[in-house]
Every structure is written in C-alpha cells, then in structure tokens.
Design an enzyme around this catalytic site. Sequence first.
Site, PDB file in Angstrom:
ATOM      1  N   SER A  42     -90.263   8.401  44.231  1.00 20.45           N
ATOM      2  CA  SER A  42     -90.156   7.035  44.710  1.00 20.45           C
ATOM      3  C   SER A  42     -91.430   6.391  45.121  1.00 20.45           C
ATOM      4  CB  SER A  42     -89.235   7.336  45.792  1.00 20.45           C
ATOM      5  OG  SER A  42     -89.585   8.106  46.799  1.00 20.45           O
ATOM      6  N   ASP A 330     -89.000   2.055  55.157  1.00 19.28           N
ATOM      7  CA  ASP A 330     -87.720   2.379  55.215  1.00 19.28           C
ATOM      8  C   ASP A 330     -87.671   3.886  55.519  1.00 19.28           C
ATOM      9  OD1 ASP A 330     -88.069   4.102  52.854  1.00 19.28           O
ATOM     10  OD2 ASP A 330     -86.534   2.646  51.497  1.00 19.28           O
ATOM     11  N   HIS A 333     -90.170   5.940  52.999  1.00 16.70           N
ATOM     12  CA  HIS A 333     -91.108   5.109  52.126  1.00 16.70           C
ATOM     13  C   HIS A 333     -92.157   4.315  53.088  1.00 16.70           C
ATOM     14  CE1 HIS A 333     -87.793   6.131  49.339  1.00 16.70           C
ATOM     15  NE2 HIS A 333     -88.703   6.514  49.059  1.00 16.70           N
TER      16      HIS A 333
END
Length: 366
Positions: A42, A330, A333
């Site tokens: 990610s 978040d 991240h």
Amino acid sequence: MGSLCYLSCVLIVSLLNPISCHGRAKPEPEGEHKALFVFGDSLFDAGNNQYLNGSMEGGGAISWPYGETFFKHPAGRLSDGRLVPDFIAQFAKLPLLPPYLQPIEHRFTDGANFASAGGGVLVQTHPGTINLPTQLSYFKTVVKSLRQKLGDVEAKKVLMRAVYLFSVGGNDYFSFYTQNPNVTQSYRRQYVGMVIGNLTSVLKEIYGLGGRKIAFQNAGPLGCVPTMKAMNPQLGSECAEEPSALARLHNRALANALKKLESNLPGFKYSIFDYYNELEDRIKNPSKYGFKNGNSACCGSGAFRGRNCGKNGTEPYELCSDPSEYVWFDGAHTTETANRQLAELIWSGTPNVSGPCNMKQLFGHA
Ligand SMILES: *[C@@H]1O[C@H](CO)[C@@H](O)[C@H](O)[C@H]1NC(C)=O
Ligand SMILES: *[C@@H]1O[C@H](CO)[C@@H](O)[C@H](O)[C@H]1NC(C)=O
Ligand SMILES: *[C@@H]1O[C@H](CO)[C@@H](O)[C@H](O)[C@H]1NC(C)=O
Ligand SMILES: *[C@@H]1O[C@H](CO)[C@@H](O)[C@H](O)[C@H]1NC(C)=O
Ligand SMILES: *[C@@H]1O[C@H](CO)[C@@H](O)[C@H](O)[C@H]1NC(C)=O
C-alpha cells in the site's frame, strides 16, 4: 599515468569502502531515458486494488478524503496526496506511473507500477491482494510487450537501464504477528528466512530478465503505526515491540541478501533506504521535521484515529484540517508531506540513509 592513478584510486576506495556506490557506477549520459518499475504494498500502490475483483484492501483509497491535498479527489492512493513513487518519478523526470491494472494504453518504456495494498512477499499473506509473485508475473507480461514493440535487443536495454523500486514485507510481518503474537525466536527467524528466500528468488528472476538496479525502502517501525498502537492500549503511546522487532530482523536479513546478490551477480547495483529509522525519528520527534503530530492519524476514529478513515456510513471518523501537520494520514499510511521528505532521502540521501547507492545514482543522474 592518469588512468593508472584512476585505477589505484578506485582500488583504494573500494578496499576502504567495499560497499561504496562511487567508482562502480559507470557515468551515464544525464539525459538517457530510464524506466521505473514499482513493486510492493500500500505504501506504493497507485490504485491497482481498485481493479481487483472483490478485494476490499485499499478500496478505501477510492473514497473521500483520500487524495484531498494533491489530486483533489480520491486517486487510489492511501494518502492525502502523492506517494513516494510519484515523487521519485518526478525526480527522474518521468510522468506519474498509472497503476498497471488500469485499462489504458500504457507506455512501458516509462515503467509500470504493480504495487498492491495488503500485498506481501508470501502468497499466503492477505489472499485477494496482488502478492509479489503475481506482480512478477505482470512484469513478465510487460517484458513480453516491450520485446514485441522494440525487439529483443532494445527491450533488453530498457530493462537493464531501468530502476526497480520495492516496498514489501510489512504485510507479511503484520499478518504473522496478528496470527502468532507470541512465538519463539527460532520460529521468527524461520519466517524471516522464508520471506527473504522468496524475495531473493524474485530479484534473481528480474536480474535474469535484464534488471540490474534495485532500490528498496526497508520495512518500517511496524509497532509504531497508529493502528498497532491502538491494538495495544496498555502501552499508551509507546510503540509495540514485537512487530518492530520483526521488521528489524527482516531489515538485517535484507541487507545481507542484497550484499550477497551484488557479489554474485555481475552488474547488480542496489540501494536500501533506511525507512525504519527515518520514519521512527519522525514519529518520535515530529517537530524536528516540521510536523505537529507523530502519534495520531489525521483521518480516522478511535485511539490514535487508527481506524475507519474514509469509511463512510459505518462509523463516523474525524479529519484534521491540515494533513501537512501530521506524519500519518490514516492508521497505517503517511501524509503527502511525509512522503515527500522520505522520497527526497531515497533519491539523494547520504549512504548512511540511502546506500550503498541512492536512487539518483541508480538513475545515473549523480
Ligand atoms: C477480474 O475478473 C475479470 C473477469 O472474470 C478478469 O478478466 C480479470 O482478469 C480479473 N482481474 C484481476 C485483476 O484478476
Ligand atoms: C505470551 O507468553 C507469555 C509468557 O511466555 C504469557 O504470559 C502470555 O500470556 C502469552 N501471550 C499470548 C497472547 O499468548
Ligand atoms: C517461499 O515461501 C513458501 C511459503 O509461501 C515456502 O514454503 C518456501 O520455502 C519459500 N521459499 C524460499 C526459497 O524460501
Ligand atoms: C457518504 O456516502 C454517500 C453515498 O455515496 C454520500 O452521499 C455522502 O455524502 C457521504 N458522506 C460523507 C460524510 O462523505
Ligand atoms: C548521515 O550522515 C550525515 C552526514 O554524512 C549526517 O548529517 C546525518 O545525521 C546522518 N544520518 C543518520 C541517520 O545517521
């Protein structure tokens, strides 16, 4: 005389500092076009997971407020703006790489981005995401397409000049830790060995297809991500030790594996960015880097806003007014501002931060 001195200087430098990038990297024409191939999770996924059938991992990245800062709309990336590979592409004078799975006409001479949120090195990590072996199979499809378009000789040149950038491993250890919170050191080592073994096989295949320049962002301080802190409320704002210990074990093994590949494979060059320590320092000393908050996410709910960013409907979440004040966007991240700082270090950091080569050297811009 000149060349004798040159040879002995190189010899002395390489004896004193056997891992130096200098004296090994042949100077290359600055303007020469080089592709960037991106693999991983990610942290580097520019939106591939949007195109998976039935995957939820990273699906959040298609909802507001992801993308709010730079793209002004959700852009498939788990951040408020650009990710590290976006900045690297910019520094290398390439366009932003679209996700490989996006159904458009791709220009693979610029490279491709195969990364997938949730993806790991091992096939058993987060089924439904694009694991590294599958990313490698996509890369092989790209190689075929380049050969068809350019012919074998030119395609090989593109592949040899290209830089291959990785962020992978974190999910293998998150997944291992949540399934085995309490294991013996020997089992931990065995698991790390399996991850590094599979990773090494992938790197050898890329080398076999022509790849010579490998860049890694190593595994981060996994126990310090807001989601992990929220899972360990007894620790207050301290980081959870075990996930970070796994990451450190992995990082040592990764450094050894790459050193070994360099000595076994002619022409193989690499860079490891010390993401672990650079990110940990930003979490622990945010103000040193211009942040106000290194502990909590800008977007999310619950402890450290570790969950639910962008999950509309199920649970309400909070959103900070200025993401650039935060290290974390978040629960797992980082913000665009943090990503830019990290990318600058990957690109041109000193060897203790990004070494033995940095990416600028791998691209031949140094
Ligand atoms: C999703 O499903 C379609 C139709 O079955 C298939 O063609 C496509 O390859 C699948 N996509 C991925 C990324 O697996
Ligand atoms: C982990 O091991 C310790 C001691 O060996 C034990 O006290 C603890 O309950 C175990 N934790 C879990 C989650 O199994
Ligand atoms: C790769 O991972 C699998 C588990 O997914 C493991 O069985 C195998 O031994 C690993 N290979 C290497 C070379 O470590
Ligand atoms: C939640 O989603 C619905 C439907 O997509 C949308 O109409 C609404 O504005 C969203 N709410 C928030 C707070 O984003
Ligand atoms: C790396 O070295 C540079 C100077 O060569 C120094 O300024 C910097 O603090 C060092 N960074 C780390 C993380 O050790």
